[in-house]
Design a protein around this motif. Structure first.
Motif: not given
Ligand code: SF4
Ligand code: SF4
Lengths: 313, 178
Positions: B35-36, B55, B96-102, B104-105
């Motif tokens: 989270d950030w 978030e 990771i490429a598919s998450c609109p909220y970035d 994942r890592f």
């Protein structure tokens, strides 16, 4: 004015390169997959049409590089994985919703056929080749008997493979630049065009070269139309798509794309091929080399630019 | 059961306690976070408006990461949470490429990691997720949307809220009170 900052640090491609998750492996994999799909498509097509004699390179010689292309491509995909020890999980599930999944399975259909295709034509390269065992002769005879069926399967799956290289990207709604269904047909056309280019490079027959030059011109024409169409679609769409297109219209990818891909990789080789058909003397190697270079660069640019495009919030 | 979280942007001061609590609770490797904090400033001086958001993964109801995952490692779990099965994940990065909220890592161990709503380690034991429980301004609410008495249902009834990029069609389960 609106300013958004992330104050606690986060894995964000703009701040932290880790999120730029796909590097050179995926575009290379897609290029090799598309190229192999192109070559195999023509081999299957001319076999079904019964025109092997007129197109010896397309049907018998060029397919020899496809197993190599596919294996190297799969290896690049493998290198890209972070959890490589679990690679096999890809082949214990089929998820039709995930292009990565059915694409990997498509490769599992196309790759063995490409090997069989080479085995059937091995005498073209090694005229004195002998299958040492009887069952190999039987297998050889079996596949020869069903050559047309196999060609149909190959024709269909090479088209799926070519499409897949684009759909892999277009399935991601999070990256607006990729999120256009045109990418499937566009990458398929580009794959067929690079396939035709590879056949021209390998062909020793002038007529065959001219035939494929003609095909290539047509494919390049379609590709250029699709590219323009794609940008028109973006510009007529939402702000996120307009900004995605902006990466290529004034943004950081403008010169690489329009100069190296569109002009040098598509327009210029098409002109050279037209000149060749008009019986001008042009070294025939230049156009196909440029097409191949353009195809490779195209995938790199789309892969990188796509990851820089995002939703705004 | 549908787990959800609401974050009060009017109360959040951006102290990053939730970030640290998560890193500690979930053994997040150094340098990464699940989270950030985002600080948005709108307007021109002196008319400025500020919004602070904590978030994390939105545990989307229509999650593109689950859709794109070739192995089924990313999946819907209890209460609609979106989780990753470590030993099914091949680390292909499609999610990771598919998450609109970035959100994942890639974990240094290879698999992909992200917020779990502390499902197994806390929520199933009757506790709130670490970030919620540690917040000094008590600006986060967690619970089951299907239960009208849960803190998150209660606060969403009382307050105006928004979700992030609803137009992405993800049906996020992370609400921001405005
Ligand atoms: S926020 Fe991202 S990672 Fe979380 S469920 Fe939605 S798409 Fe998946
Ligand atoms: S990285 Fe793992 S969780 Fe993400 S899509 Fe690939 S296999 Fe699924």
């Amino acid at each position: 004015m609106r300013e958004e900052i992330i104050t606690s640090g986060r894995m964000n491609p703009m701040i932290d390169p880790q999120l730029h998750i796909w590097h050179w492996h995926i575009p290379l994999y897609l290029f090799l997959g598309g190229l192999a799909a192109g070559i195999l498509f023509f081999a299957a097509l001319y076999t079904i049409l019964g025109k092997e004699k007129e197109n010896p390179t397309a049907v018998k010689i060029a397919p020899f590089i496809t197993p190599i292309l596919l294996v190297v491509g799969l290896f690049a995909l493998f290198l890209d994985l972070n959890h490589q020890a679990y690679f096999w999980r890809l082949y214990t599930t089929i998820r039709l919703e995930s292009p990565m999944s059915w694409g990997a399975w498509t490769l599992m259909v196309v790759t063995p056929i490409s090997f069989i295709w080479c085995a059937l034509n091995i005498k073209e390269i090694f005229p004195r080749w002998e299958w040492k065992f009887k069952f190999l002769y039987d297998l050889d005879a079996f596949f020869r008997k069903h050559l047309i069926t196999m060609s149909w399967i190959l024709l269909i799956f090479s088209l799926i493979l070519g499409m897949y290289t684009g759909i892999l990207f277009s399935a991601f709604n999070a990256r607006p630049l990729w999120n256009t269904s045109i990418l499937g047909p566009l990458f398929l056309t580009s794959g067929l065009s690079t396939g035709a280019a590879a056949i021209i490079l390998m062909s020793k027959s002038h007529e065959e070269r001219l035939r494929f030059a003609r095909i290539d011109i047509m494919l390049i024409g379609i590709e250029m139309f699709l590219i323009v169409h794609m940008f028109m679609g973006f510009l007529a769409s939402t702000q996120v798509h307009i900004e995605a297109a902006g990466l290529f219209l004034g943004g950081p990818y403008t010169t690489p794309f329009w100069l190296f891909v569109f002009t040098l990789g598509l327009a210029f080789p098409a002109i050279l091929e037209v000149l060749e058909l008009r019986k001008f003397k042009v070294p025939y190697m230049i156009a196909p080399m440029l097409v191949l270079m353009g195809g490779l660069l195209f995938r790199f640019i789309i892969a990188y630019a796509g990851q820089a495009s995002r939703w705004l919030y | 059961m549908r787990y959800a979280m609401a974050v009060d942007t009017k109360k959040c001061v951006g102290c990053s306690d939730c970030v640290v609590a998560c890193q500690t609770e979930n053994n997040v490797p150094i340098g990464y976070c699940r989270d950030w904090i985002v600080e948005v400033t709108d307007g021109t001086y002196p008319q400025l408006e500020i919004e602070i958001r904590s978030e994390r993964c939105n545990h989307c109801e229509n999650a593109p990461c689950v859709r794109c995952c070739p192995t089924g490692a990313s999946h819907y779990s209890d209460g609609g949470t979106v989780l990753v099965k470590k030993y099914h994940c091949i680390g292909c990065g499609a999610c990771i490429a598919s998450c609109p909220y970035d959100a994942r890592f890639p974990h240094p161990d290879g698999y992909v990691d992200k917020c779990t709503f502390c499902l197994d380690n806390r929520v199933k034991k009757g506790m709130d997720p670490a970030c919620v429980s540690v917040c000094p301004t008590k600006c986060m609410y967690f619970g089951d949307l299907d239960d009208p008495r849960s803190p998150v249902s209660q606060i969403l009834k009382k307050r105006k809220y928004k979700t992030l990029i609803p137009e992405a069609g993800t049906k996020p389960h992370l609400y921001f009170l405005i």
